[in-house]
Structures are given as C-alpha cells and as structure tokens.
Design an enzyme around this catalytic site. Structure first.
Site, short mmCIF file in Angstrom:
data_model
loop_
_atom_site.label_atom_id
_atom_site.label_comp_id
_atom_site.label_asym_id
_atom_site.label_seq_id
_atom_site.Cartn_x
_atom_site.Cartn_y
_atom_site.Cartn_z
CG ASN A 150 17.43 31.07 -60.79
OD1 ASN A 150 17.86 30.06 -61.33
ND2 ASN A 150 18.05 31.66 -59.79
CE LYS A 173 13.53 17.23 -63.53
NZ LYS A 173 13.29 18.69 -63.65
N PRO A 174 16.01 19.71 -66.91
CG PRO A 174 14.81 20.54 -68.76
CD PRO A 174 15.47 19.30 -68.21
CB SER A 176 8.50 21.31 -63.71
OG SER A 176 8.91 20.03 -63.41
CB SER A 227 15.84 24.61 -53.14
OG SER A 227 15.50 23.26 -53.38
CD GLU A 248 27.51 26.52 -58.14
OE1 GLU A 248 27.30 27.47 -57.36
OE2 GLU A 248 28.61 26.28 -58.64
CB CYS A 282 21.44 31.63 -56.50
SG CYS A 282 22.73 31.85 -57.71
CD GLU A 383 17.65 31.68 -52.00
OE1 GLU A 383 17.12 30.57 -51.82
OE2 GLU A 383 18.52 31.89 -52.85
CD GLU A 460 27.57 25.28 -62.20
OE1 GLU A 460 26.93 26.33 -62.36
OE2 GLU A 460 27.04 24.15 -62.25
P1 NAP Z 1 14.50 23.27 -56.78
O1 NAP Z 1 13.10 23.14 -56.43
O2 NAP Z 1 15.51 22.69 -55.88
O3 NAP Z 1 14.63 22.67 -58.26
C1 NAP Z 1 15.83 22.67 -58.97
C2 NAP Z 1 15.85 21.49 -59.92
O4 NAP Z 1 15.85 20.28 -59.17
C3 NAP Z 1 14.66 21.41 -60.84
O5 NAP Z 1 15.07 20.90 -62.09
C4 NAP Z 1 13.76 20.42 -60.13
O6 NAP Z 1 12.86 19.75 -60.99
C5 NAP Z 1 14.81 19.45 -59.63
N1 NAP Z 1 14.37 18.60 -58.53
C6 NAP Z 1 13.48 18.88 -57.54
N2 NAP Z 1 13.36 17.82 -56.71
C7 NAP Z 1 14.21 16.86 -57.18
C8 NAP Z 1 14.54 15.53 -56.77
N3 NAP Z 1 14.00 14.97 -55.68
N4 NAP Z 1 15.44 14.84 -57.50
C9 NAP Z 1 16.01 15.38 -58.60
N5 NAP Z 1 15.73 16.62 -59.04
C10 NAP Z 1 14.85 17.35 -58.33
O7 NAP Z 1 14.97 24.78 -56.94
P2 NAP Z 1 14.25 25.93 -57.75
O8 NAP Z 1 13.13 26.41 -56.89
O9 NAP Z 1 13.98 25.50 -59.13
O10 NAP Z 1 15.42 27.02 -57.83
C11 NAP Z 1 15.56 28.05 -56.93
C12 NAP Z 1 16.73 27.77 -56.02
O11 NAP Z 1 17.92 27.59 -56.78
C13 NAP Z 1 17.03 28.94 -55.11
O12 NAP Z 1 17.22 28.49 -53.80
C14 NAP Z 1 18.32 29.53 -55.67
O13 NAP Z 1 19.09 30.20 -54.74
C15 NAP Z 1 18.98 28.32 -56.22
N6 NAP Z 1 19.96 28.69 -57.24
C16 NAP Z 1 21.28 28.61 -56.92
C17 NAP Z 1 22.26 28.98 -57.84
C18 NAP Z 1 23.71 28.91 -57.47
O14 NAP Z 1 24.54 28.98 -58.37
N7 NAP Z 1 24.06 28.77 -56.21
C19 NAP Z 1 21.88 29.43 -59.11
C20 NAP Z 1 20.51 29.50 -59.41
C21 NAP Z 1 19.57 29.11 -58.46
P3 NAP Z 1 11.28 20.14 -61.02
O15 NAP Z 1 11.22 21.58 -61.31
O16 NAP Z 1 10.79 19.28 -62.13
O17 NAP Z 1 10.75 19.77 -59.69
#
Ligand code: NAP
Length: 481
Positions: A150, A173-174, A176, A227, A248, A282, A383, A460
């Site tokens: 995001n 690791k950014p 995908s 997430s 986070e 988020c 959310e 952060e």
């Molecule tokens: P996500 O599915 O959890 O993915 C985040 C990152 O984790 C991606 O780089 C993803 O890689 C990686 N990942 C997924 N499964 C993993 C595993 N088993 N091992 C290691 N890495 C893994 O979250 P998202 O859908 O990208 O982001 C949205 C979420 O982020 C929302 O819930 C939002 O609230 C939260 N967020 C929180 C903050 C904060 O500061 N609190 C800020 C921004 C976003 P892949 O994409 O390659 O699967």
C-alpha cells in the site's frame, strides 16, 4: 519498463534468475514488468552477504553511515517524478500521490541520517566506590525487512533507513504486487557506493523467503508491515530463535466527532484520510462515529465532498483516487457493501464497482458513503481497506469509547472536539497506539508510529524507530584500588 526491474540486489550486484514473476497494473490489468521469482537459495545468498557486510558496517562511524543515507535521499529526490511513475504503474495510486509518497520517504531517510549520530549510551553510578556501569546500544545484527504494497516506497525507507542508521545490514522483501519501486529505490542506494552486502533485496515466493529468513540464526531481527494474519505467523516462527520482531499490522481506526467540532474542518480531514490511496491505508479511518446531534450536518458535508472526488487512471491529472490493488481486494469491498446493504445500511453515494469504458479491466470502486450502519455488519468489525466511509451515531462519550475499544485492533483513532478536558479523556481512554485530535494525519518521521493489541508491536519513526534495531548491553567495570 518491462525488463528493467528483473533483478535482485545481492552483495551489491544485480542478480537475475531463470524463474520470473509478472507485475500487473491495477488500473488496466496489463503486465507492467517482471521480477525474479526467488526462494530459499537466493535468500540464503542474501543472508550470507548481509552477515559478512555486518562486520564492517556495524563499526563504521555513524557519521559515515549518515553520509550514505543523505546521499540516498538526495538521489531519490532528484528522480522523484520517474520513481512516482514506477510506483503508480504497479500500485495504481495517482502520480501526484506517489510523488508525495516518494518525497515523504526521503523525510524518513534524512531524519535517520541525523539520528544515526545520536545513538547515545549511558553511564550509571555504581553500587560500590570503584564500580562504573556503562550502557551501550549496539546494532542487533542482520535485519529482515518485509513490506506491503500500500505504501511500497515509504515502508521501504521507514524500515531501511533506521536499520542502516543503527548499523544493521538488511535483506528487504517487498510485496509481490509492488516490487519494482523497491528495486528502483535500491538502485539509488547502490549508486551511493554503499559497501557491498549492506543492503540486499529479494523478491519471489513469500513463504519460502520468510521461512528461510526466520530459520537462519544469523538473522537477528524481523521488521514486518502487513496483515495481522501473516504477522502472527511470523511471530510464532520468530519464537523458535527468540528473534527481535516489530510488527505493524492491520487496524480498525475510528474517528469520533463531537457536536462542538468545526464540522468543515472535520469533513475535510475525514475525506482526505478516508480516500487517500483509495482507502488502502493501515491507519485509515474505518468507522465514522458522529454524535447524533451533529449527524445530519456532518453527513451532508461528507457526501458533498465525496461526490466531487474524481476517480481515474493514475496518470490522469486531477485524479483523487485510483483503483484498488487487485481483484481480490475489489471483491472483498463489494462483499462488505453487499452484506451492509442486506442488513439495512443506506448507501448515500457510490456503492458500486465502476465499469464504464475507462475503468474496464481496472479494479475501480466508486467512493462510497453509507449510514444506518449497525454492529451486525461485517464492515464494523473488519478492516475495509477500500474507499468506503460508514457513518454511525452515538449519544455519550462513555458509550463511544466502549464501542471503539471493542475490537482486537488498536492502531489509530481520531477525535474532533474543542473541549480540552475531553481531548485528555479521549486520548487516555482509547486503546490505540496513536490518537490525532482535530486532524487525521499521523505519519511523520519524528513520531512513534505503531499499534497495540493485534495491530502490532514496536514503533517506526523517531528515536523509537532506531531502538527497534538496537540491543542494550550493560557493562560493569571495576576500576580497582
Ligand atoms: P500481507 O499479505 O501480510 O503481505 C505483507 C508482506 O508480507 C508482503 O511482502 C508479502 O509478500 C509478505 N508475506 C506474506 N506471507 C508471508 C510469509 N508467510 N512469510 C514472509 N512474508 C510473507 O499484507 P498486504 O495485504 O500486503 O498489506 C495490507 C496489510 O498491511 C493491511 O492489513 C494493512 O493494515 C497493513 N499495513 C499496516 C501498516 C502499519 O503500519 N500498521 C502499514 C501498511 C499496511 P507477498 O506479497 O510476496 O506475498
């Protein structure tokens, strides 16, 4: 653009792989690039390279580390428009918003370039005449940084800058969906001449990369934004080696508007927050709680502003909102609205997917406002992460605090009121890591951004952000006679 980002960064070198992964535009569905589809092997190489570089980077004088960071931010700023276009191509947000993100990303780097120099220790009076107690703050070691889609530039610098400032070496690791902007930002980092191996980047199979990072004892810190579900999984796995971890995670931020508020200020700030990045923020507002005396007035002002929002492709001028990141997020938003409609919500504007010609093949959803929202609806508890603003009403302060705290999340909350005593009561009672009063803006480099409860742990920003990458060591010194 297609081939330009088809490489990882390992030990200061571009590394390509036979297996690749496609990146798609959320605005058109077209392929905009390919990146390596890495896994265990390249992650092990990245760990090896970061581990070797740590020996010299961690003892480099802080001022020298700071120079690399300053130079990195200067280079990013000089190329901010080009970087904004890369970000928008894969993420979908308007180019104007991407440019703001790129510039904001540099604010974090500049801030930590300074903070690197202020990693002070402590001298504590001893218990005996000749005892001296010293406290050192030392880098934790190799840090793995995992970022979401995001804010794919800001999340990269908000983690990389404090880690490097502290003296850690990193493996990034950014996500995908948005790997290209991270690869491009690392190009500028490498151009500073930073020593090989200090900053490494891998893209590809997230669980394989994650498991490799978590099971290797040379990785001493995991900093994750994403997430709550994945955060919990990483936390469980980090327990095996008791790795330091910052999380986070997701949120369910309320905004609470009391009848003494400036309603125009509140409506402007709510719409700016709620519809930024198409609602995929988020700390974005999930629920709008307005006192019943002010509900009609505020609702009218919000709807009037939301109707003026322009939705369109990122490169189009004056666009306020782009598409959602992908089809699954679009379907999630559709199903939340369907559920709310069935349970009695009243859609005041939007409430549908956009399908006219210019939106075809993109994941566009109309900016939506709804009221008559009740606790049975899924969007009250989940959310939303989309351009949807649900309005609920309340009667008393105690009642609204209890409703807002009735969630496993605890990231951010927003309050509008002119009553100073109420500002204190609300700030102290809301169970969140952050509260903004008479504003809806929170992320700045000097402040501790982060959540409590299932929204995460660690911070952060500010000196707190540096501490996430530092260990404390206490040394007791006997001076003798
Ligand atoms: P996500 O599915 O959890 O993915 C985040 C990152 O984790 C991606 O780089 C993803 O890689 C990686 N990942 C997924 N499964 C993993 C595993 N088993 N091992 C290691 N890495 C893994 O979250 P998202 O859908 O990208 O982001 C949205 C979420 O982020 C929302 O819930 C939002 O609230 C939260 N967020 C929180 C903050 C904060 O500061 N609190 C800020 C921004 C976003 P892949 O994409 O390659 O699967």
């Amino acid at each position: 653009m297609m081939d330009r980002f088809n490489h990882l960064w390992i030990n200061g070198e571009k590394v390509t792989l036979p297996e690749t992964k496609e990146v798609f535009s959320p605005a058109t569905g077209e392929k905009v690039g390919i990146v390596p589809n890495g896994g265990r092997e390249v992650t092990e190489q990245a760990i090896e390279s970061a581990f070797n570089a740590y020996k010299t980077w961690s003892v480099l004088p802080a001022g020298e580390r700071s120079h690399y960071l300053q130079d990195w931010a200067d280079r990013i700023l000089k190329n901010s428009l080009e970087l904004a276009e890369i970000l928008s191509a894969e993420q979908g947000k308007p180019v104007r918003e991407s440019r703001e993100e790129i510039e904001g990303s540099c604010d974090f780097i500049y801030w930590y370039a300074e903070e690197a120099k202020r990693n002070y220790g402590e001298l504590i009076p001893g218990s005996k005449k000749n005892q001296r107690i010293m406290v050192f703050r030392q880098p934790v070691g190799v840090a793995a940084l995992i970022t979401p889609w995001n804010f794919p530039a800001a999340m990269v610098t908000r983690k990389t800058a404090p880690a490097l400032a502290a003296g850690c070496t990193v493996i990034l690791k950014p996500a995908s969906q948005t790997p290209m902007i991270a690869i491009a930002l690392f190009q500028h980092l490498m151009d500073t001449g930073i020593p090989a191996g200090v900053a490494n980047l891998v893209t590809g199979k997230s669980s394989e990369i994650g498991d490799t990072l978590l099971s290797d004892s040379r990785v001493r810190k995991i900093s994750f934004t994403g997430s709550t579900g994945v955060g919990k999984e990483l936390m469980r796995k980090a327990a095996d080696q008791v790795k330091r971890i910052s999380l986070e995670l997701g949120g369910n931020a309320p905004v609470i508007i009391f009848p003494d508020s400036d309603m125009d200020l509140a409506a402007d700030a709510i719409v700016a927050n709620k519809f930024e990045n198409c609602g995929q923020v988020c700390n974005g507002i999930n629920l709008i709680y307005v006192h019943q005396e002010a509900a009609d007035e505020l609702t009218e002002k919000i709807v009037e502003r939301v109707r003026r929002l322009k939705v369109g492709p990122p490169a189009e001028p004056d666009v306020n909102l782009g598409p959602l990141i992908d089809g699954s997020e679009l379907r999630k938003v559709e199903s939340l609205i369907e559920d709310a409609r069935e349970k009695g919500a009243h859609i005041l504007c939007g409430g549908k997917r956009l399908q006219e010609e210019k939106y075809q093949n993109g994941h566009y959803y109309a900016p939506t406002v709804l009221n008559q929202v009740n606790q049975e609806m899924r969007l009250v508890h989940e959310e939303i992460f989309g351009p949807v603003a649900p309005i609920l009403t309340f009667e008393s302060e105690e009642e609204v605090i209890s409703r807002c705290n009735n969630t496993p999340y605890g990231l951010a909350a927003y309050v509008f009121t002119k009553d100073v005593a109420r500002v204190y009561r609300m700030s102290e009672s809301l169970e969140t890591g952050m509260v903004a009063v008479n504003s809806t803006s929170l992320s700045v480099p000097q402040a501790p951004f982060g959540g409590i409860k299932e929204s995460g742990m660690g911070r952060e920003g500010g000196h707190y952000g540096l501490e996430e990458f530092l260990n404390i060591k206490y040394v007791s010194l006997n001076l003798g006679e």
